[in-house]
Design an enzyme around this catalytic site. Structure first.
Site, PDB file in Angstrom:
ATOM      1  CG  HIS A 222      11.370   2.728   6.226  1.00  0.00           C
ATOM      2  ND1 HIS A 222      11.465   4.109   6.158  1.00  0.00           N
ATOM      3  CD2 HIS A 222      12.510   2.316   6.813  1.00  0.00           C
ATOM      4  CE1 HIS A 222      12.600   4.504   6.673  1.00  0.00           C
ATOM      5  NE2 HIS A 222      13.271   3.452   7.080  1.00  0.00           N
ATOM      6  CE  LYS A 224      11.088   4.549  11.071  1.00  0.00           C
ATOM      7  NZ  LYS A 224      10.904   4.169   9.665  1.00  0.00           N
ATOM      8  CG  ASP A 229      -8.409   3.038  23.324  1.00  0.00           C
ATOM      9  OD1 ASP A 229      -8.342   1.810  23.114  1.00  0.00           O
ATOM     10  OD2 ASP A 229      -8.303   3.541  24.452  1.00  0.00           O
ATOM     11  CG  HIS A 403      17.028   8.229  11.452  1.00  0.00           C
ATOM     12  ND1 HIS A 403      15.741   7.839  11.788  1.00  0.00           N
ATOM     13  CD2 HIS A 403      17.486   7.298  10.586  1.00  0.00           C
ATOM     14  CE1 HIS A 403      15.447   6.712  11.161  1.00  0.00           C
ATOM     15  NE2 HIS A 403      16.485   6.365  10.418  1.00  0.00           N
ATOM     16  CE  LYS A 405      13.263   8.291   8.434  1.00  0.00           C
ATOM     17  NZ  LYS A 405      14.665   8.149   8.142  1.00  0.00           N
ATOM     18  CG  ASP A 410       6.328  29.422   1.748  1.00  0.00           C
ATOM     19  OD1 ASP A 410       7.549  29.562   1.575  1.00  0.00           O
ATOM     20  OD2 ASP A 410       5.498  29.397   0.820  1.00  0.00           O
TER      21      ASP A 410
END
Length: 485
Positions: A222, A224, A229, A403, A405, A410
């Protein structure tokens, strides 16, 4: 004399007992064990097929044991040959971020620590802000581009990125591409062939083969990640797909998501994560050299940000992503802001959130009003009663599909990554989060949260708790299956 029917019944009962014993022995989670046992006892044939297809614990299987050995070898070489300054970064962080030493120490292992203190960080909200930055960065690549995605679509933005990759490959830039064979199934044919023909090395993380179909769909990559470089990187929740881009004249659903652009030492840690995955799926022995971990360019010391990478999956010794999120929440003194598209938190995460709320911390949770799974959505709603009773504020997003996450504590710590707050992300998927210890980034992400809840419905505790008993019963029934969703 035993009849054939009686013999079949005995064999059937023995099979059920063996499967139940296998569940008890092989499943680490108590709640998950109970869920599988309940399924097998109440729906024996379906339950056994479901468990044998989806429930086998790959943590104890040779496949991931081999990966773990390879990862350890790479980590030791990386620490010895490349990350000499990692100890300095760790000591600096422990000194300047004393109040967060529990989080920092928890994710420091014998082989490699995941913290870096020389970074530039840019918050990218939605695909319309992420993809121009991605394409700009890819076009500047001189030595290598490493890409790893759960969903990479054969659509407009997917082809735009592939065109850049092919162009860079023709220039002599090394391009390596990892895709999840389930999530990125639209690229498995012509697009992957086109990339390979142009000199791009492209491999599925887990090739879907019929006999292993169910298990390999269950354990998904899952992540991404993009690394360019060895010094610039991207990580977050936005997959490569047109649906993540909110064009002004777009008629499709609005997608709200969050990503990060990182420049500096944190790219080294993501590079290490990519290399571990690459050596596994490509059956390679790619090693840590100065080409992939180059000396960092001069950076503005006044803009340095401390970043820690939390990565875990079925191959991990401990669920680092889960533990790091719990530790971040435990640090809260004033406010916790959580955004997640899938909320099936499990007991330990529920305890962390509840303890924070009962301790006087303002906890706010943003979840989608539109879900792609009615069962998951029902299971998620079953947790709201307990949260509302301890004072958590829950907001249901209505503008489109949220979508993102993210977690903000604080206005000092920001977490952006690929992991949802659910069993799948904590236990089954390969995930990666970035923890940013910076008031500027955390405040910007906090502002984005408060902007988002302007388009959300607030759940009134009394009204929610007084809902129809039948609906609540259905949600609680769905919750029994939550460890399996």
């Amino acid at each position: 004399m035993i009849t054939l029917w009686a013999l079949l019944q005995i064999i059937y009962i023995l099979v059920v007992i063996v499967v139940c014993l296998r569940i008890i022995y092989d499943t680490d989670s108590f709640s998950k064990s109970l869920a599988y046992l309940l399924l097998v006892v109440l729906l024996p044939i379906f339950g056994m097929v479901f468990y044998l297809s989806f429930g086998i614990n790959y943590r104890k299987r040779k496949l991931y044991s081999k990966k773990l050995i390879i990862d350890d070898e790479l980590s030791k070489r990386l620490k010895k040959d490349i990350l000499g300054q990692s100890e300095t970064a760790l000591n600096n962080a422990r000194t300047t971020l004393k109040e967060y030493n529990k989080i920092i120490n928890m994710m420091t292992t014998e082989t490699i620590n995941s913290i870096s203190d020389i970074n530039e960080v840019e918050l990218l909200l939605n695909g319309e802000n992420k993809f121009p930055k991605v394409i700009e960065t890819l076009k500047k690549a001189k030595h290598h581009i490493h890409i790893e995605y759960y969903i990479f679509e054969n659509d407009t933005i997917g082809n735009q990125i592939v065109d850049v990759l092919i162009e860079k490959a023709k220039e002599g830039v090394e391009v390596r591409f990892i895709y999840d064979d389930f999530g990125s199934r639209s690229v498995r044919g012509k697009m992957v062939k086109r990339m390979r023909k142009a000199g791009i090395q492209a491999f599925p993380f887990h090739r879907v083969i019929f006999i292993y179909l169910a298990n390999r769909l269950n354990y998904r990559n899952h992540r991404k990640i993009i690394i360019v470089d060895g010094s610039e990187a991207f990580v977050g929740g936005i997959n490569v797909s047109d649906k993540y881009i909110n064009y002004p004249d777009r008629e499709q659903m609005y997608w709200r998501d969050t990503h990060l652009y990182l420049k500096g030492q944190s790219a080294y840690i993501l590079q290490h994560t990519f290399m571990c995955d690459w050596n596994f799926c490509a059956n390679d022995r790619m090693g840590p050299t100065v080409d992939y971990f180059p000396p960092l360019p001069e950076m503005n010391s006044n803009n340095n940000k401390v970043v820690q990478i939390a990565a875990s999956g079925p191959d991990s010794r401990v669920p680092t992503v889960l533990y790091s999120l719990i530790q971040v929440i435990n640090q809260a003194k004033e406010e916790v802001l959580i955004t997640t598209p899938y909320f099936i938190p499990g007991e330990s995460m529920m305890d962390a959130i509840s303890v924070a709320a009962l301790g006087g911390v303002k906890v706010k949770l943003l979840v989608p009003g539109i879900s792609d799974s009615k069962l998951v959505n029902a299971a998620a709603r079953s947790y709201y009663n307990d949260l509302l009773e301890v004072g958590v504020e829950i907001y249901v997003y209505q503008k489109g599909f949220v979508h993102a996450k993210t977690l903000v504590v604080d206005r000092k710590i920001a977490v952006v990554g690929t992991a949802n707050m659910d069993y799948r992300s904590f236990d089954l998927n390969f995930e990666v989060n970035a923890i940013v210890y910076d008031k500027g980034i955390a405040s910007a992400l906090g502002d984005a949260f408060y902007e988002d809840i302007q388009f959300a419905d607030y759940i009134e505790p009394k009204e929610w708790l007084d809902r129809n008993m039948g609906i609540q019963l259905m949600e609680k029934a769905a919750r029994l299956m939550s460890p399996l969703l």
